[in-house]
Design an enzyme around this catalytic site. Sequence first.
Site, PDB file in Angstrom:
ATOM      1  N   LYS A 116      -1.060   3.235   4.440  1.00  0.00           N
ATOM      2  CA  LYS A 116      -0.958   2.000   5.224  1.00  0.00           C
ATOM      3  C   LYS A 116       0.357   1.936   5.982  1.00  0.00           C
ATOM      4  O   LYS A 116       0.402   1.420   7.101  1.00  0.00           O
ATOM      5  CB  LYS A 116      -1.140   0.766   4.329  1.00  0.00           C
ATOM      6  CG  LYS A 116      -2.596   0.549   3.964  1.00  0.00           C
ATOM      7  CD  LYS A 116      -2.805  -0.752   3.233  1.00  0.00           C
ATOM      8  CE  LYS A 116      -4.218  -0.870   2.712  1.00  0.00           C
ATOM      9  NZ  LYS A 116      -4.383  -1.920   1.720  1.00  0.00           N
ATOM     10  N   LYS A 198     -12.899   9.068   3.795  1.00  0.00           N
ATOM     11  CA  LYS A 198     -13.578   7.888   3.233  1.00  0.00           C
ATOM     12  C   LYS A 198     -14.119   6.961   4.330  1.00  0.00           C
ATOM     13  O   LYS A 198     -13.461   6.772   5.348  1.00  0.00           O
ATOM     14  CB  LYS A 198     -12.540   7.133   2.381  1.00  0.00           C
ATOM     15  CG  LYS A 198     -13.025   5.910   1.691  1.00  0.00           C
ATOM     16  CD  LYS A 198     -11.875   5.196   0.999  1.00  0.00           C
ATOM     17  CE  LYS A 198     -11.155   4.252   1.921  1.00  0.00           C
ATOM     18  NZ  LYS A 198     -10.223   3.329   1.281  1.00  0.00           N
ATOM     19  N   LYS A 201     -13.300   0.307   6.686  1.00  0.00           N
ATOM     20  CA  LYS A 201     -13.402  -0.797   7.653  1.00  0.00           C
ATOM     21  C   LYS A 201     -12.505  -0.567   8.849  1.00  0.00           C
ATOM     22  O   LYS A 201     -12.802  -0.992   9.944  1.00  0.00           O
ATOM     23  CB  LYS A 201     -12.883  -2.071   6.982  1.00  0.00           C
ATOM     24  CG  LYS A 201     -13.869  -2.847   6.204  1.00  0.00           C
ATOM     25  CD  LYS A 201     -13.175  -4.051   5.581  1.00  0.00           C
ATOM     26  CE  LYS A 201     -13.967  -4.529   4.389  1.00  0.00           C
ATOM     27  NZ  LYS A 201     -13.280  -5.501   3.575  1.00  0.00           N
TER      28      LYS A 201
END
Length: 331
Positions: A116, A198, A201
Amino acid sequence: MTNNDEKVIFSGAQPTGTLTLGNYIGAIQNWKALENDYQCLYSIVDLHSLTIRHDPKAFRESCLSLLAQFLAAGLDPERNTIFFQSHVPQHTELNWILNCVAYMGELNRMTQFKEKSERHKDNINAGLFTYPVLQAADILLYQTNLVPVGEDQKQHIELARDIAIRFNNAYGDTFQLPEIHVPKVGARIMSLQEPTKKMSKSDEDINGTIFLLDSDKVITKKVKRAVTDSENKVVYRDEQPGIKNLMTIYSKLANITIQQVEEKYTDQGYGNFKKDLAELMVESLRPFKEKYQQYMDNPDYLEEIYKKGAKRATTIAERTMKDVKEKIGLV
Ligand code: TYM
């Protein structure tokens, strides 16, 4: 420790947009399966999502939308305690105390923090760094036995255990040690465009991600375009990650084993398989979409559910916090 004989389940999801098929297969499908045998708490972890910049109005809508999605996915609000994390202030209270137990070094090793901070270089806030401690507080507050999540959360759950062990050793037995619960098949649903990554979103390539509220047309298009290989054999093996991922999805939605999928399609080639998978997906998500709209059209009902949920969760959270405060010597 909790006196309740019934085992406790806690899990959560972030209200950052529509749920993906990864969220559904990796976590929520499993939550539903557990609701009869455990005392289950499922939280919309709104405070966690504040680590990413957001528009307040859109965020508020996303939070309510996620509640409607939980219900549309079949979670029974009578059997499960469904609530907003921010409505139970003990989460942040325990978070601070656990911040004083967690080490910088272990937080530094969290792969999600690294990912992140790479993605949001202009907003590497302190919350992003201590995010897993709030997650540990979520879990430990309810004396949780099992945490049903996808594989990407494994490291965070292990950290929650480590923090609990450290706290218990320092101040006496206080927290139940949580166990991770991942599905045997489907704990990591991959991107349809890059099957070694993966499904997420926040993927820049939206064709890699199926959102539960995607239209039938969009779903069909995304499945048809899913990256496979030139073998044209519906076989489940690591060398064919694209088709392996699609078979996983098929098996979870049709509720049949991987072997049964293989037997059904090995000699049929990818075209037929993808066509059937797209239909299966559209049909499986149809009731979800219909129910979702009904819940969204009924904000009073949503309010009733989240208020009731917060009340139930608070009763357990208060009990744990009372014990924690005594143990650490707060007057
Ligand atoms: P979140 O919101 O990213 O995801 C919600 C759940 O969906 C699972 N998941 C997947 N499973 C399989 N394949 C995928 N591609 C996939 N993508 C997501 C996640 O593993 C998760 O179970 N930090 C957590 C939220 C959280 C939490 C908690 C979870 C906060 N506190 C306490 C459990 C316990 C998160 O961001 O999940």
